[in-house]
Design an enzyme around this catalytic site. Structure first.
Site, PDB file in Angstrom:
ATOM      1  N   SER A 132      16.431 -39.754  32.818  1.00 28.85           N
ATOM      2  CA  SER A 132      16.066 -40.088  34.197  1.00 28.85           C
ATOM      3  C   SER A 132      16.507 -38.996  35.153  1.00 28.85           C
ATOM      4  O   SER A 132      17.534 -38.332  34.930  1.00 28.85           O
ATOM      5  CB  SER A 132      16.779 -41.396  34.567  1.00 28.85           C
ATOM      6  OG  SER A 132      16.715 -41.626  35.953  1.00 28.85           O
ATOM      7  N   TYR A 156      24.783 -47.105  34.942  1.00 30.23           N
ATOM      8  CA  TYR A 156      23.450 -46.860  34.366  1.00 30.23           C
ATOM      9  C   TYR A 156      23.236 -45.359  34.159  1.00 30.23           C
ATOM     10  O   TYR A 156      22.852 -44.900  33.086  1.00 30.23           O
ATOM     11  CB  TYR A 156      22.354 -47.427  35.286  1.00 30.23           C
ATOM     12  CG  TYR A 156      20.975 -46.908  34.911  1.00 30.23           C
ATOM     13  CD1 TYR A 156      20.340 -47.357  33.765  1.00 30.23           C
ATOM     14  CD2 TYR A 156      20.333 -45.935  35.694  1.00 30.23           C
ATOM     15  CE1 TYR A 156      19.096 -46.863  33.401  1.00 30.23           C
ATOM     16  CE2 TYR A 156      19.087 -45.439  35.344  1.00 30.23           C
ATOM     17  CZ  TYR A 156      18.474 -45.900  34.193  1.00 30.23           C
ATOM     18  OH  TYR A 156      17.246 -45.399  33.828  1.00 30.23           O
ATOM     19  N   LYS A 160      22.722 -42.733  30.675  1.00 34.34           N
ATOM     20  CA  LYS A 160      21.690 -41.711  30.435  1.00 34.34           C
ATOM     21  C   LYS A 160      22.346 -40.367  30.099  1.00 34.34           C
ATOM     22  O   LYS A 160      21.935 -39.677  29.168  1.00 34.34           O
ATOM     23  CB  LYS A 160      20.778 -41.559  31.658  1.00 34.34           C
ATOM     24  CG  LYS A 160      19.894 -42.766  31.918  1.00 34.34           C
ATOM     25  CD  LYS A 160      18.867 -42.968  30.827  1.00 34.34           C
ATOM     26  CE  LYS A 160      18.117 -44.263  30.957  1.00 34.34           C
ATOM     27  NZ  LYS A 160      17.421 -44.691  29.741  1.00 34.34           N
TER      28      LYS A 160
HETATM   29  P1  NAD Z   1      11.559 -51.920  31.182  1.00 33.15           P
HETATM   30  O1  NAD Z   1      12.756 -52.782  31.406  1.00 33.15           O
HETATM   31  O2  NAD Z   1      10.243 -52.399  31.649  1.00 33.15           O
HETATM   32  O3  NAD Z   1      11.437 -51.568  29.617  1.00 33.15           O
HETATM   33  C1  NAD Z   1      12.552 -51.502  28.768  1.00 33.15           C
HETATM   34  C2  NAD Z   1      12.257 -52.404  27.581  1.00 33.15           C
HETATM   35  O4  NAD Z   1      13.349 -52.355  26.660  1.00 33.15           O
HETATM   36  C3  NAD Z   1      12.086 -53.876  27.974  1.00 33.15           C
HETATM   37  O5  NAD Z   1      10.872 -54.346  27.434  1.00 33.15           O
HETATM   38  C4  NAD Z   1      13.290 -54.575  27.365  1.00 33.15           C
HETATM   39  O6  NAD Z   1      12.983 -55.898  26.967  1.00 33.15           O
HETATM   40  C5  NAD Z   1      13.607 -53.662  26.189  1.00 33.15           C
HETATM   41  N1  NAD Z   1      15.002 -53.684  25.747  1.00 33.15           N
HETATM   42  C6  NAD Z   1      16.116 -53.536  26.500  1.00 33.15           C
HETATM   43  N2  NAD Z   1      17.210 -53.580  25.720  1.00 33.15           N
HETATM   44  C7  NAD Z   1      16.770 -53.731  24.431  1.00 33.15           C
HETATM   45  C8  NAD Z   1      17.419 -53.847  23.189  1.00 33.15           C
HETATM   46  N3  NAD Z   1      18.740 -53.829  23.095  1.00 33.15           N
HETATM   47  N4  NAD Z   1      16.665 -53.993  22.072  1.00 33.15           N
HETATM   48  C9  NAD Z   1      15.315 -54.027  22.165  1.00 33.15           C
HETATM   49  N5  NAD Z   1      14.641 -53.951  23.319  1.00 33.15           N
HETATM   50  C10 NAD Z   1      15.373 -53.801  24.443  1.00 33.15           C
HETATM   51  O7  NAD Z   1      11.890 -50.481  31.796  1.00 33.15           O
HETATM   52  P2  NAD Z   1      10.949 -49.224  31.996  1.00 33.15           P
HETATM   53  O8  NAD Z   1      10.808 -49.000  33.438  1.00 33.15           O
HETATM   54  O9  NAD Z   1       9.760 -49.320  31.148  1.00 33.15           O
HETATM   55  O10 NAD Z   1      11.926 -48.096  31.450  1.00 33.15           O
HETATM   56  C11 NAD Z   1      11.890 -47.625  30.116  1.00 33.15           C
HETATM   57  C12 NAD Z   1      12.998 -46.606  29.921  1.00 33.15           C
HETATM   58  O11 NAD Z   1      12.826 -45.553  30.846  1.00 33.15           O
HETATM   59  C13 NAD Z   1      14.408 -47.152  30.143  1.00 33.15           C
HETATM   60  O12 NAD Z   1      15.264 -46.557  29.211  1.00 33.15           O
HETATM   61  C14 NAD Z   1      14.730 -46.686  31.539  1.00 33.15           C
HETATM   62  O13 NAD Z   1      16.116 -46.528  31.725  1.00 33.15           O
HETATM   63  C15 NAD Z   1      14.020 -45.361  31.589  1.00 33.15           C
HETATM   64  N6  NAD Z   1      13.673 -44.932  32.953  1.00 33.15           N
HETATM   65  C16 NAD Z   1      12.960 -45.765  33.771  1.00 33.15           C
HETATM   66  C17 NAD Z   1      12.647 -45.353  35.057  1.00 33.15           C
HETATM   67  C18 NAD Z   1      11.916 -46.263  36.008  1.00 33.15           C
HETATM   68  O14 NAD Z   1      11.974 -46.035  37.212  1.00 33.15           O
HETATM   69  N7  NAD Z   1      11.196 -47.281  35.537  1.00 33.15           N
HETATM   70  C19 NAD Z   1      13.057 -44.094  35.499  1.00 33.15           C
HETATM   71  C20 NAD Z   1      13.758 -43.269  34.639  1.00 33.15           C
HETATM   72  C21 NAD Z   1      14.071 -43.697  33.357  1.00 33.15           C
HETATM   73  C1  WQD Z   2      12.956 -45.083  46.304  1.00 30.62           C
HETATM   74  C2  WQD Z   2      13.162 -44.868  47.799  1.00 30.62           C
HETATM   75  C3  WQD Z   2      15.114 -45.945  48.674  1.00 30.62           C
HETATM   76  C4  WQD Z   2      13.746 -50.043  47.928  1.00 30.62           C
HETATM   77  C5  WQD Z   2      15.755 -45.551  41.008  1.00 30.62           C
HETATM   78  C6  WQD Z   2      16.911 -45.294  40.097  1.00 30.62           C
HETATM   79  C7  WQD Z   2      16.607 -44.131  39.218  1.00 30.62           C
HETATM   80  C8  WQD Z   2      15.267 -44.312  38.497  1.00 30.62           C
HETATM   81  C9  WQD Z   2      14.164 -44.677  39.438  1.00 30.62           C
HETATM   82  C10 WQD Z   2      15.732 -45.277  36.376  1.00 30.62           C
HETATM   83  C11 WQD Z   2      14.605 -44.590  48.187  1.00 30.62           C
HETATM   84  C12 WQD Z   2      13.869 -46.553  49.258  1.00 30.62           C
HETATM   85  C13 WQD Z   2      13.844 -48.670  48.007  1.00 30.62           C
HETATM   86  C14 WQD Z   2      13.617 -50.795  49.133  1.00 30.62           C
HETATM   87  C15 WQD Z   2      13.681 -48.734  50.381  1.00 30.62           C
HETATM   88  N1  WQD Z   2      15.320 -45.381  37.551  1.00 30.62           N
HETATM   89  N2  WQD Z   2      13.809 -48.029  49.218  1.00 30.62           N
HETATM   90  N3  WQD Z   2      13.573 -50.105  50.312  1.00 30.62           N
HETATM   91  O1  WQD Z   2      16.472 -45.010  44.061  1.00 30.62           O
HETATM   92  O2  WQD Z   2      14.817 -43.110  43.755  1.00 30.62           O
HETATM   93  O3  WQD Z   2      15.559 -44.394  41.809  1.00 30.62           O
HETATM   94  O4  WQD Z   2      14.571 -45.787  40.228  1.00 30.62           O
HETATM   95  O5  WQD Z   2      16.200 -44.322  35.840  1.00 30.62           O
HETATM   96  O6  WQD Z   2      17.658 -44.042  38.320  1.00 30.62           O
HETATM   97  O7  WQD Z   2      18.068 -45.030  40.861  1.00 30.62           O
HETATM   98  O8  WQD Z   2      14.051 -45.473  43.419  1.00 30.62           O
HETATM   99  O9  WQD Z   2      12.366 -47.111  44.096  1.00 30.62           O
HETATM  100  O10 WQD Z   2      14.811 -47.736  44.259  1.00 30.62           O
HETATM  101  O11 WQD Z   2      13.865 -46.065  45.838  1.00 30.62           O
HETATM  102  O12 WQD Z   2      13.643 -48.168  51.469  1.00 30.62           O
HETATM  103  O13 WQD Z   2      13.555 -52.045  49.098  1.00 30.62           O
HETATM  104  O14 WQD Z   2      12.807 -46.079  48.478  1.00 30.62           O
HETATM  105  O15 WQD Z   2      16.140 -45.863  49.616  1.00 30.62           O
HETATM  106  O16 WQD Z   2      14.581 -43.673  49.262  1.00 30.62           O
HETATM  107  P1  WQD Z   2      15.315 -44.455  43.364  1.00 30.62           P
HETATM  108  P2  WQD Z   2      13.755 -46.694  44.369  1.00 30.62           P
END
Ligand code: NAD
Ligand code: WQD
Length: 350
Positions: A132, A156, A160
């Site tokens: 991430s 979190y 990562k």
């Molecule tokens: P999500 O929660 O929709 O998907 C994660 C999936 O993993 C879920 O379906 C959950 O049920 C499953 N899961 C969690 N723990 C598990 C376990 N122990 N065994 C089996 N399954 C398990 O999240 P997402 O947004 O699709 O994110 C996927 C990955 O990408 C995550 O690792 C997340 O940290 C990373 N990521 C997400 C974002 C984002 O903004 N969505 C940004 C950066 C990184």
């Molecule tokens: C985006 C912008 C907020 C909600 C997070 C995780 C990051 C990654 C992606 C997993 C920011 C603003 C948000 C609201 C707002 N996930 N905001 N009102 O914080 O960039 O990243 O998700 O890895 O690790 O930290 O994403 O969508 O929460 O926020 O004003 O109700 O929107 O302040 O500027 P962020 P976000």
């Protein structure tokens, strides 16, 4: 004779990014086995992916399984030869990780270690990992390149960083491993069919799912966290990326894993463009025709001011570039929202 299709294990493949990636893998001709404990997802997503995959659906298998269940994982690896693993499974809510750190370390770290142990035992040594942009912390400058210093502001983010380090250590211990660590920026949007999308449990933490819930009447107004940043309109700036582009980034990474020169590599997956909170709101209002009431509040603790990616390395080495802009991201988010205002459930079952 045609080469046999490669077989990929996808952990967390029922989730938001996982489901979109599984669909793209199937459409590219991969055999895809999904494991997910459904803690933050629904099996309906897998059914929908299967429907969207059409003639490729026979290449999809799903097992409800926790990646920490070593015995179940061993049985799976004993019965199926995987060419590579894409590892999405993990918990991802920043705020929750602050309150329940052990739950995050247990799930994300122990889960990944268990997976790597079983992969090693079965000689499957190719992994794509969901990292991430959170590992860049509050970047001193933008765009963020893969060489920037890394930091984590919450449990979190630390999971990562730790998993990235574990992968680097594994590679240093045995050069037969191949790792691609993908640092996602802010994925939003949904598949253009409106059949799969993000379905957060409870009140959403992230901007786009929250806006969506305001638009469908599930939340009264969007709180804008901070209007005094040094940005174009005072609100936070992020690199939003269409989830289908992100999914395609994984097929590019899989191809790269076959490059004999690859060891343990990191790639940003973003668009390279920064968009403010108010710009996203305006774009979503245009796409949906809905008014999004705003409540301007203070900064959210831990939030960075401006984060966006340098995309040069992914473009050069993965031959991948995001295609969609904010307009398409909002269009597809809204299409998913109107077709599924309660996600994969109904108002009654939610
Ligand atoms: P999500 O929660 O929709 O998907 C994660 C999936 O993993 C879920 O379906 C959950 O049920 C499953 N899961 C969690 N723990 C598990 C376990 N122990 N065994 C089996 N399954 C398990 O999240 P997402 O947004 O699709 O994110 C996927 C990955 O990408 C995550 O690792 C997340 O940290 C990373 N990521 C997400 C974002 C984002 O903004 N969505 C940004 C950066 C990184
Ligand atoms: C985006 C912008 C907020 C909600 C997070 C995780 C990051 C990654 C992606 C997993 C920011 C603003 C948000 C609201 C707002 N996930 N905001 N009102 O914080 O960039 O990243 O998700 O890895 O690790 O930290 O994403 O969508 O929460 O926020 O004003 O109700 O929107 O302040 O500027 P962020 P976000």
């Amino acid at each position: 004779m045609a080469a046999a299709a490669l077989c990929v294990l996808v952990t967390g493949g029922a989730g938001y990014i996982g489901s979109h990636t599984v669909l793209q893998l199937l459409l590219h001709g991969y055999k895809t086995v999904v494991i997910d404990n459904l803690d933050n997802s629904s099996e309906v997503a897998i059914t929908r992916v299967s429907q969207l995959a059409g003639d490729h659906a026979h290449n999809l298998a799903f097992h409800k399984m926790d990646i920490r269940d070593k015995h179940a994982l061993e049985q799976l690896f004993a019965s199926t030869k995987f060419d590579a693993v894409i590892h999405f499974a993990g918990l991802k809510a920043v705020g929750e990780s602050v309150h329940k750190p052990l739950m995050y370390y247990n799930n994300n770290i122990i889960g990944t270690i268990t997976l790597l142990e079983v992969m090693a035992a079965y000689e499957c040594k190719k992994l794509v990992f969901s990292s991430s942009a959170t590992v860049y912390g509050w970047p001193k400058e933008v765009p963020c390149t893969e060489e920037f210093p890394l930091s984590a502001a919450n449990p979190y983010g630390r999971t990562k960083l730790m998993i990235e380090d574990i992968c680097r250590d594994m590679y240093a211990s045995d050069f037969n491993w191949k790792f691609i660590l993908l640092r996602y920026f802010n994925p939003i949007g949904a598949h253009p069919s409106g059949q799969i999308g993000e379905d957060p449990r409870g009140i959403p933490n992230n901007l786009m799912p929250f806006i969506q819930q305001v638009a469908v009447g599930r939340q009264p107004a969007l709180q804008v966290f901070g209007t005094d940043y040094s940005t174009k309109d005072g609100t936070g700036v992020r690199d939003y990326i269409h989830v289908v582009d992100l999914a395609e980034g994984h097929t590019a990474a899989l191809k790269k894993l076959s490059d004999p020169k690859i060891g343990c590599e990191v790639y940003n997956l973003g668009t390279g463009k920064g968009t403010s909170v108010l710009e996203i709101v305006t774009a979503f209002e245009k796409a949906s025709g809905k008014n999004i009431p705003l409540v301007k509040t203070g900064r959210r603790p831990g939030d960075a001011e401006i984060v966006y990616a340098s995309t040069a390395k992914a473009e050069r080495e993965l031959n991948w570039k995001a295609k969609y802009g904010i307009e398409e991201m909002c269009r597809d988010q809204w299409n998913w929202a109107i077709k599924n205002p309660y996600g994969y459930q109904t108002k009654e079952t939610r």
